[in-house]
Motif scaffolding. Structure first.
Motif, PDB file in Angstrom:
ATOM      1  N   ALA A 238      47.076  18.073  47.017  1.00 22.51           N
ATOM      2  CA  ALA A 238      45.747  18.664  46.868  1.00 22.51           C
ATOM      3  C   ALA A 238      44.692  17.569  46.789  1.00 22.51           C
ATOM      4  O   ALA A 238      44.856  16.581  46.079  1.00 22.51           O
ATOM      5  CB  ALA A 238      45.698  19.524  45.609  1.00 22.51           C
TER       6      ALA A 238
ATOM      7  N   ILE B  58      42.132  21.427  47.746  1.00 27.85           N
ATOM      8  CA  ILE B  58      42.771  22.065  48.894  1.00 27.85           C
ATOM      9  C   ILE B  58      43.774  21.086  49.482  1.00 27.85           C
ATOM     10  O   ILE B  58      43.631  19.866  49.336  1.00 27.85           O
ATOM     11  CB  ILE B  58      41.708  22.460  49.964  1.00 27.85           C
ATOM     12  CG1 ILE B  58      42.278  23.510  50.924  1.00 27.85           C
ATOM     13  CG2 ILE B  58      41.223  21.246  50.723  1.00 27.85           C
ATOM     14  CD1 ILE B  58      42.426  24.867  50.301  1.00 27.85           C
TER      15      ILE B  58
ATOM     16  N   LEU C  62      44.809  25.262  53.555  1.00 25.20           N
ATOM     17  CA  LEU C  62      43.402  25.563  53.796  1.00 25.20           C
ATOM     18  C   LEU C  62      43.303  26.849  54.613  1.00 25.20           C
ATOM     19  O   LEU C  62      44.110  27.124  55.498  1.00 25.20           O
ATOM     20  CB  LEU C  62      42.682  24.402  54.473  1.00 25.20           C
ATOM     21  CG  LEU C  62      43.090  23.913  55.869  1.00 25.20           C
ATOM     22  CD1 LEU C  62      42.460  24.749  56.957  1.00 25.20           C
ATOM     23  CD2 LEU C  62      42.709  22.456  56.023  1.00 25.20           C
TER      24      LEU C  62
ATOM     25  N   SER D 107      39.457  34.048  51.413  1.00 21.14           N
ATOM     26  CA  SER D 107      39.718  32.726  50.847  1.00 21.14           C
ATOM     27  C   SER D 107      38.419  32.007  50.519  1.00 21.14           C
ATOM     28  O   SER D 107      38.284  31.389  49.459  1.00 21.14           O
ATOM     29  CB  SER D 107      40.546  31.896  51.826  1.00 21.14           C
ATOM     30  OG  SER D 107      40.772  30.599  51.329  1.00 21.14           O
TER      31      SER D 107
ATOM     32  N   TYR E 171      36.592  20.998  54.242  1.00 11.45           N
ATOM     33  CA  TYR E 171      37.928  21.108  54.832  1.00 11.45           C
ATOM     34  C   TYR E 171      38.110  20.058  55.934  1.00 11.45           C
ATOM     35  O   TYR E 171      39.165  19.420  56.045  1.00 11.45           O
ATOM     36  CB  TYR E 171      38.131  22.498  55.435  1.00 11.45           C
ATOM     37  CG  TYR E 171      38.381  23.605  54.431  1.00 11.45           C
ATOM     38  CD1 TYR E 171      38.480  23.342  53.064  1.00 11.45           C
ATOM     39  CD2 TYR E 171      38.518  24.920  54.852  1.00 11.45           C
ATOM     40  CE1 TYR E 171      38.708  24.353  52.152  1.00 11.45           C
ATOM     41  CE2 TYR E 171      38.762  25.945  53.946  1.00 11.45           C
ATOM     42  CZ  TYR E 171      38.849  25.656  52.596  1.00 11.45           C
ATOM     43  OH  TYR E 171      39.082  26.661  51.706  1.00 11.45           O
TER      44      TYR E 171
END
Length: 600
Positions: free
Chosen positions: A191, A482, A487, A493, A512
């Motif tokens: 993460a 994430i 992701l 989400s 992301y």
């Protein structure tokens, strides 16, 4: 004398023939085996050497096989990383497409999910001879992050044998680690905090951890701006000669008692500062084991020790060390009277004052010189601050015409600056050390110091044009995290992360993209590392082949027969054998003549 008991001529001929036969047998043995030393009896010393070398060569042959196996394992992992990078490039391009207004993110997410599964497939199938370096379980009892490839075999003069290896740390190349008991996961399933483009934690709620203890705690009051005209006026500047380069080029402070003594005077009397190894070790809050590596570090150490109010060390535009008054007024003065080395340890000082005049040429007290800085004072530090792995303190600082820079404080920076592993900033002095380290890491042209239980930020430039501004101070306790493999850009989400409008959605997807890019960079680094290992293995294989050939040649020189020489000897000995047989025959016939003496 003629004797029927002893035929001396025949005995001589017999011994000669026997010797010739023995030499002929030895030569024929060399010709048939190809060795001049085939057994220990031929030459014990050379036979022992050659036997050992031939044994070692067999071991080197095994090393060559091991290198081939290792090369194949490394290449398998490398190819897996390379393909994983290609898939990540595809995921990144899908995320970029998802930032476009009006696109159907659910369709893009379907493609991303497929690519995420492909990453898992690549990692799990990158196996050679039972070895998989890309998909591991560090919780397994037989897990070892250090993989060894046998690369060499050597024997020393005492017959001690050493096996050399090439090491690979697979914890640095693993894409997936199924161990969930620690924070040490693989490149793709670990993460990472969601951050904005300048590295600041993305403060869009939803997944904040409950263990975050972060608050500004002393920085909130730093928001604002100032110019040199708003800072103190009339400070006194006194420049020492030299650039400190010569002192740095010496052995610095090797012994505990080594140091430099500065004597100076103000309008209220004379003072001095001794800077020793113990002081140098805590320069800027970072252990440098007694080294002073710049004029700024020397100034920092000086300012940590100075007790005389209104006097500080600084570095002028020419890079020279100087002293000045920090309080205003034409009657406020400072004068340096001497600079000298000191030693209270071994009796031999290892420091040097080269670069400074022992008695400065300008010893007159100076006052009223305008060398102002832009300065801002933050709020007071009131309590300890604890940063967990997902916590972050940040602010933006701008000096003069420079671009604004984000100063980010996280657990790693705190631990590095304070030499700890807990992420705890216990008090104001520790906070000051952390702030100084954060400014250095961000490359900001400003300093921070303690100021009446607060923190004072100052521009490095002086004068009425100097400026300083601090903004966007924030603390995020438990930033959203994430991993590449989980992701998700679906509406549900994104909403769970608190991103419900277009701007927040764009921020999250942008974060992301940053996370994927970070993974790509890590994979690139890992692939480069494996490439270097692969190159080393190939070089070692070539060397082992050459070494084996060299040993074979050396052994051959010791024990192989020279066939040209042996064939020549064979022909000579065969002739000599025939002559020996003839000579023995003649010697045996000579005894027959005795019978004629007894005939009537």
């Amino acid at each position: 004398m003629t004797s029927v008991n002893t035929n001396a001529a025949a005995l001589t001929a017999l011994r000669t023939l026997q010797s010739t036969n023995q030499q002929l047998e030895s030569t024929q043995g060399r010709i048939s085996t190809g060795y001049k030393i085939g057994e220990a009896k031929d030459n014990a010393a050379y036979w022992a050497i050659s036997t050992t070398l031939k044994s070692d060569n067999k071991s080197l042959s095994t090393v060559k096989d091991a290198l081939g196996l290792g090369a194949a394992t490394v290449d398998t992992a490398y190819q897996g990383l390379n393909k994983a990078k290609d898939v990540l490039d595809e995921i990144k391009s899908k995320l970029v497409a998802a930032t476009q207004a009006g696109v159907d993110r659910s369709i893009i997410q379907t493609e991303i999910s497929s690519l995420q599964e492909q990453l898992k497939s690549i990692a799990s199938s990158s196996t050679f001879s039972g070895e998989n370096w890309l998909s591991v379980n560090s919780a397994s009892s037989d897990y070892d992050s250090s993989k060894e490839v046998v690369s060499s075999f050597s024997r020393n003069s005492a017959n001690g044998v050493t096996i050399g290896t090439v090491s690979v740390d697979i914890s640095k190349v693993a894409l997936f680690d199924s161990n969930t008991t620690t924070g040490n996961r693989g490149i793709l399933d670990s993460a990472v905090g969601l951050t904005s483009s300048d590295g600041r934690a993305l403060a869009i709620g939803g997944t904040a951890s409950t263990t975050g203890n972060t608050n500004l705690n002393g920085l909130a009051g730093a928001v604002g701006s100032a110019t040199g005209a708003n800072a103190i006026q009339g400070v006194t500047a006194f420049n020492l000669t030299g650039s400190f380069a010569a002192l740095n080029a010496a052995n610095n402070f090797n012994d505990a008692g080594d140091g430099v003594k500065f004597t100076f005077a103000t309008e209220v009397g004379s003072s001095f500062i001794d800077i020793t190894k113990a002081d140098a070790t805590i320069a800027n809050g970072v252990s440098v084991t007694g080294e002073v590596n710049s004029v700024q570090e020397l100034a920092n150490i000086f300012n940590k020790k100075v007790t005389t109010q209104g006097v500080e060390a600084f570095v002028n535009g020419a890079g020279n060390l100087g002293l000045r008054r920090t309080d205003a007024g034409a009657t406020k003065t400072v004068a340096v009277t001497s600079v000298a080395t000191i030693d209270t340890g071994s009796g031999t000082a290892h420091t040097s004052t080269a670069g400074f005049a022992t008695t400065p040429a300008d010893t007159a007290a100076k006052a009223g010189v305008d060398a102002t800085k832009a300065a801002l004072t933050s709020g007071n530090f009131s309590a300890a601050v604890t940063l967990d792995a997902d916590d972050q303190i940040s602010f933006t600082i701008k000096t003069g015409t420079n671009s604004a820079k984000a100063v980010i404080i996280d657990k790693t920076l705190v631990n590095d600056a304070l030499g700890i592993n807990t992420g705890v900033i216990a008090d104001g002095s520790k906070y000051l050390t952390v702030l100084q380290a954060a400014l250095r890491k961000a490359g900001v042209d400003a300093t921070v110091s303690a100021a009446s239980a607060a923190f004072k930020f100052e521009s490095t430039a002086t004068g009425g044009t100097a400026s300083l501004s601090i903004s966007q101070t924030s603390a995020v306790a438990g930033a959203a995290t994430i991993s590449v493999t989980n992701l998700n850009i679906s509406d549900a989400s994104l909403s769970a992360l608190g991103a419900k409008n277009a701007d927040d959605i764009a921020k999250v997807i942008g974060s992301y993209i940053s996370a994927v890019n970070t993974a790509i960079n890590k994979i690139t680094t890992s692939a480069s590392s494996l490439g270097a290992v692969s190159s080393r293995i190939e070089l070692q294989k070539t060397f082992v082949n050459t070494l084996m050939d060299t040993i074979d040649k050396g052994v051959g020189n010791l024990i192989d027969a020279d066939m040209s020489e042996e064939s020549t000897k064979l022909q000579a000995l065969q002739v000599k054998q025939q002559l020996g047989v003839q000579a023995l025959s003649i010697a045996n016939q000579s005894a027959q003549s005795v019978l004629s003496l007894f005939r009537s």
